[in-house]
Design an enzyme around this catalytic site. Structure first.
Site, PDB file in Angstrom:
ATOM      1  N   GLU A   1      -2.397  -9.104   3.128  1.00 32.55           N
ATOM      2  CA  GLU A   1      -2.705  -9.608   4.475  1.00 32.55           C
ATOM      3  C   GLU A   1      -4.185  -9.489   4.829  1.00 32.55           C
ATOM      4  O   GLU A   1      -4.634 -10.046   5.819  1.00 32.55           O
ATOM      5  CB  GLU A   1      -1.826  -8.893   5.516  1.00 32.55           C
TER       6      GLU A   1
ATOM      7  N   HIS B   1      -3.755  -4.978  -0.223  1.00 32.20           N
ATOM      8  CA  HIS B   1      -3.297  -5.534   1.051  1.00 32.20           C
ATOM      9  C   HIS B   1      -3.385  -7.061   0.996  1.00 32.20           C
ATOM     10  O   HIS B   1      -4.455  -7.615   1.249  1.00 32.20           O
ATOM     11  CB  HIS B   1      -4.182  -5.027   2.190  1.00 32.20           C
TER      12      HIS B   1
ATOM     13  N   CYS C   1       0.837  -1.203   0.000  1.00 25.68           N
ATOM     14  CA  CYS C   1       0.000   0.000   0.000  1.00 25.68           C
ATOM     15  C   CYS C   1       0.876   1.259   0.000  1.00 25.68           C
ATOM     16  O   CYS C   1       1.603   1.494  -0.948  1.00 25.68           O
ATOM     17  CB  CYS C   1      -0.999  -0.047   1.163  1.00 25.68           C
TER      18      CYS C   1
END
Length: 193
Positions: free
Chosen positions: A177, A175, A77
């Site tokens: 994650e 993202h 990001c």
């Protein structure tokens, strides 16, 4: 495996730690240059505003360290955006790892782009076993235009680079994650590089 998450005060660190734990791995949070240089893999997260995040990197000397790293480095990001030449956000000079300038979406679309969007034109070992048009989670108002270093594309008003690669440096606008099983596969692929 020695994984370091760069800790400079502008990171989405907890969700990355949890994603790594789900993969059976632990990471060290550090802003210590020696620890970062000694890592097998480095993750460079980022949340917030570009100019204040870059100021924190400069104050800690990490702005000169990061571009010299030789192991695989993953910017996520804002981390990816700071690895570019510059960002319109706060008129910020970046680390210059990726040869592209980050610009803002126009006011014709809802900003920030927030939620799930597709990635395609996948061109990196980061995307092993990932097929075009998988959905990833994004939150951003600025983007890297398509360029020679683009290794994934997303369309939101325009097609833009949702992932970049230059040698051992990788960046994702999305993202991983926070992107479920597909995101975890991308993190696992990074850790196998």
């Amino acid at each position: 495996m020695n994984i370091v998450i760069i800790n400079y005060g502008a990171g989405n660190i907890q969700s990355i730690m949890f994603a790594l734990q789900r993969l059976g791995l632990n990471a060290v949070l550090s802003n210590n240059p020696e620890e970062i240089k000694a890592a097998d893999k480095v993750i460079f997260p980022g949340v917030g505003e570009a100019s204040s995040a870059m100021k924190m990197l400069v104050e800690s000397g990490l702005d000169t360290l990061i571009p010299t790293l030789k192991q695989p480095v993953l910017g996520i990001c804002l981390g990816m955006q700071l690895m570019c030449k510059s960002s319109e956000e706060g008129d910020t000079k970046g680390l210059g790892i990726f040869n592209v300038d980050v610009i803002k979406f126009s006011n014709k679309v809802k900003v920030p782009q927030m939620g799930w969007n597709q990635i395609y034109n996948l061109k990196s070992s980061l995307f092993r076993e990932i097929t075009d048009n998988e959905y990833m989670y994004l939150v951003h108002s600025y983007y890297a235009p398509l360029c020679n270093e683009a290794v994934a594309t997303t369309n939101y008003e325009v097609e833009y680079a949702s992932a970049l690669q230059n040698n051992n440096f990788y960046g994702t606008q999305f993202h991983p994650e926070k992107s479920g099983d597909v995101g975890e596969q991308i993190l696992a692929n990074f850790l196998k590089l």
